[in-house]
Write a protein that holds these residues in place. Structure first.
Motif, PDB file in Angstrom:
ATOM      1  N   ASN A   1     -13.223   7.030   0.966  1.00  0.00           N
ATOM      2  CA  ASN A   1     -12.947   8.426   0.642  1.00  0.00           C
ATOM      3  C   ASN A   1     -14.215   9.241   0.889  1.00  0.00           C
ATOM      4  OD1 ASN A   1     -13.627   6.819  -1.911  1.00  0.00           O
ATOM      5  ND2 ASN A   1     -14.161   8.901  -2.520  1.00  0.00           N
TER       6      ASN A   1
ATOM      7  N   LEU B   1      -4.200  11.418   4.191  1.00  0.00           N
ATOM      8  CA  LEU B   1      -4.250   9.963   4.150  1.00  0.00           C
ATOM      9  C   LEU B   1      -4.146   9.411   5.566  1.00  0.00           C
ATOM     10  CD1 LEU B   1      -1.931   9.189   1.086  1.00  0.00           C
ATOM     11  CD2 LEU B   1      -4.417   9.344   1.156  1.00  0.00           C
TER      12      LEU B   1
ATOM     13  N   VAL C   1       0.841  -1.205   0.000  1.00  0.00           N
ATOM     14  CA  VAL C   1       0.000   0.000   0.000  1.00  0.00           C
ATOM     15  C   VAL C   1       0.869   1.245   0.000  1.00  0.00           C
ATOM     16  CG1 VAL C   1      -1.703   1.304   1.329  1.00  0.00           C
ATOM     17  CG2 VAL C   1      -1.963  -1.167   1.062  1.00  0.00           C
TER      18      VAL C   1
ATOM     19  N   LEU D   1      -8.349   8.156  -4.560  1.00  0.00           N
ATOM     20  CA  LEU D   1      -7.612   9.419  -4.601  1.00  0.00           C
ATOM     21  C   LEU D   1      -8.120  10.324  -5.716  1.00  0.00           C
ATOM     22  CD1 LEU D   1      -3.960   8.114  -4.029  1.00  0.00           C
ATOM     23  CD2 LEU D   1      -5.501   9.162  -2.363  1.00  0.00           C
TER      24      LEU D   1
ATOM     25  N   LEU E   1      -7.365   2.169  -4.833  1.00  0.00           N
ATOM     26  CA  LEU E   1      -6.675   3.336  -4.291  1.00  0.00           C
ATOM     27  C   LEU E   1      -6.663   4.479  -5.306  1.00  0.00           C
ATOM     28  CD1 LEU E   1      -5.019   4.538  -1.974  1.00  0.00           C
ATOM     29  CD2 LEU E   1      -2.975   3.544  -3.003  1.00  0.00           C
ATOM     30  N   ARG E   2      -6.423   4.166  -6.571  1.00  0.00           N
ATOM     31  CA  ARG E   2      -6.411   5.203  -7.609  1.00  0.00           C
ATOM     32  C   ARG E   2      -7.768   5.893  -7.703  1.00  0.00           C
ATOM     33  NH1 ARG E   2      -4.669   2.283 -11.210  1.00  0.00           N
ATOM     34  NH2 ARG E   2      -6.602   1.641 -12.241  1.00  0.00           N
TER      35      ARG E   2
ATOM     36  N   ILE F   1      -3.789   6.002   7.496  1.00  0.00           N
ATOM     37  CA  ILE F   1      -3.399   4.622   7.185  1.00  0.00           C
ATOM     38  C   ILE F   1      -3.261   3.840   8.488  1.00  0.00           C
ATOM     39  CG2 ILE F   1      -1.691   3.152   6.072  1.00  0.00           C
ATOM     40  CD1 ILE F   1      -0.933   5.542   4.341  1.00  0.00           C
TER      41      ILE F   1
ATOM     42  N   ILE G   1       0.654   4.089  -2.816  1.00  0.00           N
ATOM     43  CA  ILE G   1       0.323   5.482  -2.463  1.00  0.00           C
ATOM     44  C   ILE G   1       1.330   6.439  -3.094  1.00  0.00           C
ATOM     45  CG2 ILE G   1       0.266   7.124  -0.559  1.00  0.00           C
ATOM     46  CD1 ILE G   1      -1.033   4.966   1.141  1.00  0.00           C
ATOM     47  N   GLU G   2       2.615   6.100  -2.993  1.00  0.00           N
ATOM     48  CA  GLU G   2       3.632   6.962  -3.606  1.00  0.00           C
ATOM     49  C   GLU G   2       3.466   7.004  -5.124  1.00  0.00           C
ATOM     50  OE1 GLU G   2       5.662   8.940  -2.057  1.00  0.00           O
ATOM     51  OE2 GLU G   2       4.772   8.243  -0.169  1.00  0.00           O
TER      52      GLU G   2
ATOM     53  N   HIS H   1       0.656   6.740  -6.782  1.00  0.00           N
ATOM     54  CA  HIS H   1      -0.547   7.456  -7.183  1.00  0.00           C
ATOM     55  C   HIS H   1      -0.728   8.788  -6.443  1.00  0.00           C
ATOM     56  CE1 HIS H   1      -1.503   3.193  -8.230  1.00  0.00           C
ATOM     57  NE2 HIS H   1      -2.092   3.756  -9.281  1.00  0.00           N
ATOM     58  N   ARG H   2       0.297   9.247  -5.744  1.00  0.00           N
ATOM     59  CA  ARG H   2       0.162  10.489  -4.989  1.00  0.00           C
ATOM     60  C   ARG H   2      -0.076  11.693  -5.909  1.00  0.00           C
ATOM     61  NH1 ARG H   2       1.250  11.886   0.194  1.00  0.00           N
ATOM     62  NH2 ARG H   2       2.119   9.809   0.626  1.00  0.00           N
TER      63      ARG H   2
END
Length: 436
Positions: free
Chosen positions: A377, A328, A310, A356, A352-353, A330, A314-315, A317-318
């Motif tokens: 979200n 975020l 994860v 975000l 996750l994409r 977590i 995250i990095e 798709h940041r």
């Protein structure tokens, strides 16, 4: 038929229950109507005797009252025995024809017999009372009638024989009828189980004796043929699409790598966006190709640390956060789990994409405690849902549903007023169940 009741047992059991109910009703009504038949005989005999006496009484008032073995009669209530006179002051148990019946008709106690009484007005203010005689209290008791009793027993035996003669042939006819009906139905069920084989579907359909079964077999074969054709078209489309996409994606990826080398390893933002899109397209193409296989092999499982996975996603798709004020949150246990790593990256990365990309300003909550991963979200308001849209998740969510179904994982999408939550459960779905 592996589950549920067999049709032949349901039909035969229903017929047997019906016959049993008819026999029970028959056995209950037979004594009732036998007693009523005896009462009718007694009423007719006593009424006829009373009418005969009345006709002669009008001509000669000194005519003696009727008397025989079964009943006797007197004129006037005062001439009745004390016990009979007391019965007239009570309500009769049954009024049948011309007579009134007192006492318990169905009692097995011989000390409480019933009494049959007829009242016949004589036209001069007097009344003829006719009542039956109880010979049990006389010396020597009631006179026995062995010949008549033997005849009655013979009649009862005949009734029992007739009942069995009806029941046994009816049972045999029902068994033959059930076999005649269920046998072609069983053949139809057996044949329908072979329709998954294309050769059986293309072969000659067997006959099933009944026109309705043949029509059902034709409709079933046509439906299976349509489903198989649609499945083949879908499979071909997925395979062709994924194969045709892989070549241009490989070309794009190679050229992006060349541009990265020419620019010293750092791509400008525009080319970075293209690179990320190419990677996403590659993942989608690989997913489609794997899902299009009719017998997809099991993916190899490894010890996966979802906290690291994860974090990497995250990095990666940041950039989707952009200038929005998104925090975020977590909470992931870092215990290794036995899971297919590539499938985990595809599914979790997709969720996750989308989280975000479509989140409003606020917090995106990501939590995991085996076997449940929760990504939520916050949104300002729930937008009207379109047929092919799950608040922006759209095609991605549908693909993930199919992919998780292949992996026997479960997905649950929860829509609330200001919150969109996706729950991914890595627990294997048992056979016969379905993923949410």
């Amino acid at each position: 038929m592996r589950n549920g009741l067999s049709l032949k047992w349901v039909i035969s059991g229903s017929f047997l229950c019906l016959i049993a109910v008819v026999l029970v009703i028959y056995s209950k009504l037979l004594p009732e109507f036998t007693v009523r038949g005896l009462f009718y005989t007694a009423s007719a005999m006593m009424e006829e005797e009373a009418q005969y006496f009345l006709r002669h009484y009008k001509q000669d008032p000194t005519t003696p009252t009727p008397h025989n073995y079964f009943y006797t009669s007197v004129i006037g209530k005062e001439a009745l025995p004390q016990d009979v006179r007391e019965l007239l002051n009570t309500s009769p148990s049954l009024s049948f024809g011309a007579v009134n019946i007192f006492g318990d008709l169905y009692s097995d106690d011989d000390d409480e017999p019933f009494q049959i009484i007829l009242e016949q007005p004589l036209g001069d203010g007097k009344t003829l009372y006719m009542y039956d005689i109880d010979h049990d209290k006389e010396a020597g008791g009631e006179v026995q009638t062995p010949l008549s009793d033997a005849y009655f027993d013979q009649v009862i035996e005949s009734v029992k024989f007739i009942s069995l003669a009806v029941f046994v042939p009816a049972l045999m006819i029902i068994a033959l009828l059930v076999w005649w009906l269920v046998r072609p139905l069983g053949r139809l069920v057996q044949w329908s189980g072979t329709l998954k084989d294309p050769d059986a579907l293309a072969g000659l359909r067997p006959g099933f004796s009944f026109k309705e079964f043949n029509m059902l077999a034709d409709a079933l074969a046509k439906s299976v043929e349509q489903v198989q054709a649609a499945s083949q078209r879908e499979g071909r489309l997925l395979r062709y699409t994924s194969h045709e996409l892989r070549t241009p994606l490989a070309v794009l990826k190679a050229n992006i790598e060349l541009l990265a080398l020419q620019s010293g390893g750092v791509l400008p933002p525009s080319l970075q966006r293209i690179e990320r899109s190419v990677l996403n397209m590659q993942l989608i193409a690989e997913t489609l190709l794997w899902m299009s296989r009719e017998h997809a092999e099991s993916l190899p499982e490894e010890d996966v640390n979802l906290s690291e996975v994860v974090g990497e996603l995250i990095e990666k798709h940041r950039y989707l956060i952009g200038n929005r004020d998104i925090e975020l949150s977590i909470d992931i246990h870092d215990e290794p789990c036995r899971l297919p790593p590539t499938a985990c990256r595809i599914v979790i990365g997709n969720f996750l994409r989308n989280a975000l990309q479509y989140a409003e300003e606020g917090a995106v909550d990501i939590s995991f405690k085996y076997p449940r991963l929760v990504i939520a979200n916050h949104i300002r308001e729930v937008k009207p849902r379109q047929e092919s849209d799950d608040y922006g998740y759209g095609l991605g969510l549908q693909l993930m549903r199919q992919l998780c179904a292949k992996l026997n994982w479960q997905i649950n999408v929860i829509r609330e007023q200001q919150r969109f939550t996706v729950v991914l459960d890595f627990t294997r779905v048992k056979a016969g169940e379905s993923a949410v």
